[in-house]
Design a protein around this motif. Structure first.
Motif, PDB file in Angstrom:
ATOM      1  N   ASP A   1       0.846  -1.194   0.000  1.00 21.52           N
ATOM      2  CA  ASP A   1       0.000   0.000   0.000  1.00 21.52           C
ATOM      3  C   ASP A   1       0.881   1.242   0.000  1.00 21.52           C
ATOM      4  OD1 ASP A   1      -2.629  -0.983   0.077  1.00 21.52           O
ATOM      5  OD2 ASP A   1      -2.297  -1.628   2.140  1.00 21.52           O
TER       6      ASP A   1
ATOM      7  N   THR B   1       2.448   2.252   3.228  1.00 18.09           N
ATOM      8  CA  THR B   1       3.506   1.339   3.663  1.00 18.09           C
ATOM      9  C   THR B   1       4.720   1.513   2.775  1.00 18.09           C
ATOM     10  OG1 THR B   1       1.700  -0.182   4.060  1.00 18.09           O
ATOM     11  CG2 THR B   1       3.912  -1.038   4.336  1.00 18.09           C
TER      12      THR B   1
ATOM     13  N   GLU C   1      -6.815   1.617   1.055  1.00 13.15           N
ATOM     14  CA  GLU C   1      -5.766   0.608   0.989  1.00 13.15           C
ATOM     15  C   GLU C   1      -6.373  -0.782   1.028  1.00 13.15           C
ATOM     16  OE1 GLU C   1      -3.282   1.597   4.315  1.00 13.15           O
ATOM     17  OE2 GLU C   1      -2.245   3.037   3.049  1.00 13.15           O
ATOM     18  N   SER C   2      -5.510  -1.799   0.881  1.00 13.53           N
ATOM     19  CA  SER C   2      -6.036  -3.150   0.955  1.00 13.53           C
ATOM     20  C   SER C   2      -6.620  -3.364   2.349  1.00 13.53           C
ATOM     21  CB  SER C   2      -4.944  -4.168   0.661  1.00 13.53           C
ATOM     22  OG  SER C   2      -3.820  -3.909   1.432  1.00 13.53           O
TER      23      SER C   2
ATOM     24  N   SER D   1      -9.449  -2.024   3.340  1.00 11.09           N
ATOM     25  CA  SER D   1     -10.267  -0.898   3.781  1.00 11.09           C
ATOM     26  C   SER D   1     -11.748  -1.149   3.550  1.00 11.09           C
ATOM     27  CB  SER D   1      -9.837   0.381   3.058  1.00 11.09           C
ATOM     28  OG  SER D   1     -10.058   0.241   1.675  1.00 11.09           O
TER      29      SER D   1
ATOM     30  N   GLU E   1     -10.710  -1.905  -9.422  1.00 12.80           N
ATOM     31  CA  GLU E   1      -9.265  -1.864  -9.702  1.00 12.80           C
ATOM     32  C   GLU E   1      -8.973  -2.232 -11.163  1.00 12.80           C
ATOM     33  OE1 GLU E   1      -6.891  -0.967  -7.561  1.00 12.80           O
ATOM     34  OE2 GLU E   1      -7.509  -1.485  -5.520  1.00 12.80           O
TER      35      GLU E   1
ATOM     36  N   HIS F   1      -6.855   1.934  -5.534  1.00 18.39           N
ATOM     37  CA  HIS F   1      -5.974   2.328  -4.435  1.00 18.39           C
ATOM     38  C   HIS F   1      -5.066   3.473  -4.894  1.00 18.39           C
ATOM     39  CE1 HIS F   1      -3.463  -0.325  -6.843  1.00 18.39           C
ATOM     40  NE2 HIS F   1      -2.452   0.361  -6.373  1.00 18.39           N
TER      41      HIS F   1
ATOM     42  N   TYR G   1     -11.434   3.863   5.044  1.00 17.95           N
ATOM     43  CA  TYR G   1     -10.385   3.449   5.965  1.00 17.95           C
ATOM     44  C   TYR G   1     -11.016   2.515   6.985  1.00 17.95           C
ATOM     45  CZ  TYR G   1      -6.639   3.796   9.415  1.00 17.95           C
ATOM     46  OH  TYR G   1      -5.625   3.511  10.299  1.00 17.95           O
TER      47      TYR G   1
ATOM     48  N   LEU H   1      -2.637   9.508   3.327  1.00 22.44           N
ATOM     49  CA  LEU H   1      -2.778   8.843   2.036  1.00 22.44           C
ATOM     50  C   LEU H   1      -2.247   9.734   0.920  1.00 22.44           C
ATOM     51  CD1 LEU H   1      -3.971   6.174   1.047  1.00 22.44           C
ATOM     52  CD2 LEU H   1      -6.101   7.368   0.596  1.00 22.44           C
TER      53      LEU H   1
END
Lengths: 319, 545
Positions: free
Chosen positions: B192, B195, B314-315, B317, B445, B478, B494, B519
């Motif tokens: 993400d 990260t 993000e993944s 969320s 996505e 994302h 989130y 973000l």
């Protein structure tokens, strides 16, 4: 060791016990469906109707099936496997020695075949698609494709008839010296090994090859590890669960599937005992042997399941 | 004059494919690529998928994936041509002189071994250090890479550590034998953004502190601009351009590089909300596992006809779960979904064919979303038959129309998915969704698996189609840059909640809430020194709290 893993294992064990109970019902029902009258077969064709009726009463054969089933089941739980109809001997006593003999044969066949299969599987992976792989696979598949009785007789023909170095009949008895015993079981042991080798070897090869596709194998390769180190340290430990599964299935086969081999080599094991008493319609013996085979099979499968659970690091070391 | 570490001359890499029933064919993957790398420098290799960047990057380890082999040129490392070293020589060099950091650390670690055993393995194999010394080095590297609890993290198994931490452990693993060169192969792509920035900073710091040289492979120009001294652009296995990072991002010479640099500049004028939304999600709560794992908490959003709502997060969320709740694949526990003025039943099975037709989906992985044994014509034609009963020539005519609409041309009608490129596959999926004449398309996505230029083409197509068909999009992504290009309104998600929601201009203008701020500030910008600024900004914010 935490609760999820204990719970999973407890589930497997409980399922195994449940399965064994279900199998006991099946065996009981199955043997009761067999045609023929037990009293008649004991007393012979010349028996009078009164004598037959008396015997039936004495043996409880007139009770309803479920009563007889529970009677039988509780007997087994107390270690009483019943009395053989033909010989009037206690089944538990007669089985003991034979079970021991069968386990002895299966044990040595396993001691030879399991490591051999895994080593051959590892070699096949290491030299995959090359001549060594093809040779190993070809040999293993050929030995599996041939029925055991054929391999058995072939072994007898070569090692007992043409070159008489080993006995063609595997008689063993209590108090026999260990080496003598080993010599006696050499041929049946070989026949069994050849029978189970290919399955274990092919599955080991497939399981490891499957793991060899993983990204961590590439990582290991790029660390400069040698091919054998990669297989031993990174591929094999990750392929252990499917390998354990196939190994235990084959172990179960070694115990249960020895019937044919025992008959060929006249080996005094459970298989021979079973075949003899099926021919004589000796129901208590058939039931007892069937149940023992089922118990061995289920036990080994539960062991396989538990081992696969224990082999999974996610279950052993939760977050 | 700095010392040359790596000198690749006229590298040629080929692969042989064995199609059953055909003669083996040799394909050239990399042709005539030359590069030099001085000690302690970082060279970025950039290009689309299939450009050969990983293949070139792995050449200093003399490693080829999937039947690939180096057939020409020289790879000189520390003065020796490694292509002439033989098997054992190469083995001694791997994990000793050259180390590798893979894209997905989660897959690149052996799941049944503790991290420490894997980190020190190369050291022990090559006799660089004994176990005690190697572990001491590893712990000091863990500290350098700011991993939590550096003394004990090595005792853990890979699944017990987060993705971003694993990527740093992998970097430590590569640094442990003190190699001369590290190959980073898309080390932050699977992470993400929030990260990625930490991992990127840790990697940069580690490179700087140890003085190791690196090849940094990525498709993301903004990321590589933060770590590389020089950048080489590759395309179709050939070098397009090479220069300093400054020159490549500021004054790209080749038109391809220019396209890469300006890739995200799609202008999209925000539309005004209409009085009547096409879809209203009202206070939806949804959970997996019999209501135990709550993934959506009280989510409410509106989508207006012919407009785009971008759901960004993000993944984990909950953004894909929102799509599943709307489509009825995961019936919400509470709340309702109003579509075109009427309430949709929660369960998919209870919805009418008309409901289904008006709400279509496009997925991230176009190649698994199509039946590989159907032709493009069949794939696009099926909804035409299913919803409108079109058959034969009539159906073919409509399929051809749709193929024109997605700018592919009617010639593709008899092709199979395997014969299409990634972008073309996604276009066919778009046409399949459009075939139903929906009022709303959920795009999950849809550009994430595509190369930037191809993704840009898809975004432009989606915007064009929206103008023509007046279809609304729920666009899940994302990627903030994509959001900026396509959205009319934005919902930032989130941990299952909508953190910020409104018109695009409003959501992307301060004052931000903490998460949106994090973000937005984590998205790499294509400028030198962005990483340092962003990290400093974050520390300031941390000190301010």
């Amino acid at each position: 060791m935490s609760s999820p893993i204990v719970k999973l294992i407890a589930q497997r064990v409980a399922l195994g016990i449940l399965l064994l109970l279900a199998v006991s019902v099946l065996i009981f029902v199955g043997t009761n469906l067999l045609p023929g009258d037990v009293a008649q077969s004991i007393l012979g064709q010349a028996a009078t109707p009164v004598a037959l009726e008396n015997l039936r009463k004495e043996m409880g054969l007139n009770d309803p099936a479920y009563v007889r089933y529970f009677h039988w089941l509780f007997g087994i739980l107390q270690g009483d496997l019943g009395t053989a109809l033909t010989s009037r001997l206690d089944v538990a006593t007669s089985i003991k020695e034979r079970l021991w003999n069968t386990l002895f044969l299966a044990f040595w066949a396993a001691i030879i075949s399991v490591p051999l299969a895994i080593i051959l599987g590892l070699l096949a992976v290491r030299y995959r698609n090359g001549p060594i792989d093809k040779l190993i696979s070809g040999f293993a598949l050929a030995s599996t494709s041939l029925p055991e009785f054929f391999i058995g007789y072939l072994l007898v023909f070569i090692f007992a008839v043409t070159f008489p170095i080993l006995p063609g009949i595997s008689t063993v008895h209590e108090g026999m010296p260990f080496l003598e015993k080993m010599k006696a079981i050499a041929l049946p042991c070989t026949a069994l090994t050849l029978g189970v080798l290919a399955h274990m070897m092919r599955m080991t090869r497939a399981a490891i090859l499957n793991v060899m596709q993983s990204a961590y194998i590439e990582t290991a390769e790029l660390k400069g590890l040698s091919a054998f180190e990669i297989i031993r340290k990174h591929a094999f430990p990750n392929a252990i669960a499917p390998i354990i599964n196939v190994v235990t299935i084959n172990l179960a086969f070694l115990v249960v599937g020895v019937v044919v081999v025992e008959v060929i080599f006249v080996y005094p094991g459970m298989g021979q005992y079973l075949v003899d008493h099926v021919a004589k319609r000796d129901v208590p013996v058939v039931q007892a042997v069937g149940l023992i085979f089922a118990a061995v099979y289920i036990f080994l499968n539960v062991v396989a399941d538990v081992a696969s659970i224990l082999a999974n690091p996610r279950l052993r070391h939760p977050k | 004059m700095a010392e040359t570490l790596l000198d690749i001359k006229n590298l040629r890499i080929e692969a042989t494919t064995y199609t059953p029933g055909e003669k083996p064919r040799t394909i050239t993957i990399v042709d005539d690529v030359s590069l030099t790398l001085e000690k302690g420098k970082v060279l970025g290799l950039i290009g689309e998928s299939g450009a050969g960047k990983s293949t070139v990057g792995l050449s200093p380890m003399c490693y080829g994936r999937g039947g690939v082999s180096i057939t020409g040129g020289e790879v000189i490392l520390n003065g020796r041509d490694i292509l002439k070293q033989g098997k054992n020589g190469i083995r001694k060099l791997r994990g000793h002189e050259v180390c590798y950091v893979a894209q997905s650390a989660a897959a690149a670690f052996n799941p049944v071994q503790r991290l420490m055993d894997q980190v020190v393995e190369a050291c022990l194999t090559h006799g660089v250090a004994n176990r005690v010394e190697a572990e001491r080095r590893a712990v000091s590297l863990f500290t350098k890479l700011s991993l939590p609890d550096p003394d004990n993290i090595g005792k853990r198994y890979p699944h017990q550590v987060s993705g971003g931490q694993l990527q740093r452990v992998m970097t430590a693993m590569a640094l442990c034998p003190e190699p001369d060169l590290i190959i980073f192969d898309e080390p932050t792509t699977a992470l993400d953004v929030t990260t990625q920035i930490d991992v990127l900073a840790a990697i940069k710091e580690a490179i700087h502190a140890t003085g190791v040289a690196a090849l940094y492979i990525t498709h993301d120009l903004a990321v590589v601009a933060q770590v590389a001294d020089d950048i080489m652009v590759l395309r179709h296995g050939k070098m397009v351009e090479k220069g300093t990072t400054q020159q490549i991002i500021k004054e790209p010479r080749e038109s391809y590089t220019q396209a890469l640099v300006s890739v995200h500049h799609i202008e999209h004028q925000e539309k005004q909300p209409t009085p009547k939304p096409i879809l209203s999600v009202k206070n939806v709560t949804a959970a997996y596992g019999n209501g135990i794992v709550k993934v959506l908490k009280n989510v409410s959003v509106d989508i207006h006809p012919g407009q785009t709502l971008a759901v960004v997060g993000e993944s984990g969320s909950g953004k894909s779960t929102l799509a599943r709740a709307i489509t009825g694949l995961l019936p919400p526990q509470q709340g309702e979904v109003i579509f075109d003025g009427r309430k949709l039943s929660n369960k998919l099975a209870d919805r009418t064919k008309e409901d289904l037709r008006q709400l279509q989906m496009i997925y991230q992985m176009a190649d698994v979303a199509m039946n590989p044994r159907h032709t493009v014509g069949t794939i696009i034609g099926r909804p035409l038959t299913f919803y409108f009963g079109l058959r034969g020539a009539e159906r073919d005519r409509r399929v051809k129309e749709l193929l024109e609409e997605i700018e592919m041309g009617t010639g593709f009608i008899d092709r199979y998915p395997a014969e299409l490129s990634g972008g073309q596959k996604q276009r066919v999926c778009i046409a399949r969704a459009l075939a139903a004449k929906p009022k709303l398309i959920i795009c999950d996505e849809v550009t994430s698996a595509l190369d930037p230029l191809v993704a840009n083409g898809i975004l432009k197509l989606l915007l064009n189609l929206q103008e023509i068909e007046q279809v609304a999009y729920l666009f899940i992504t994302h990627d903030i840059a994509t959001v900026k290009s396509i959205a009319d309104s934005i919902a930032v998600m989130y941990r299952g909640e909508v953190a910020r929601y409104g018109a695009k201009s409003q959501v992307l203008t301060p004052q931000f809430d903490d998460y949106t701020d994090l973000l937005l500030s984590s998205v790499p910008a294509l400028e030198l020194g962005w990483l340092e600024k962003a990290i400093a900004g974050r520390k300031m914010a941390g000190a301010g709290n």
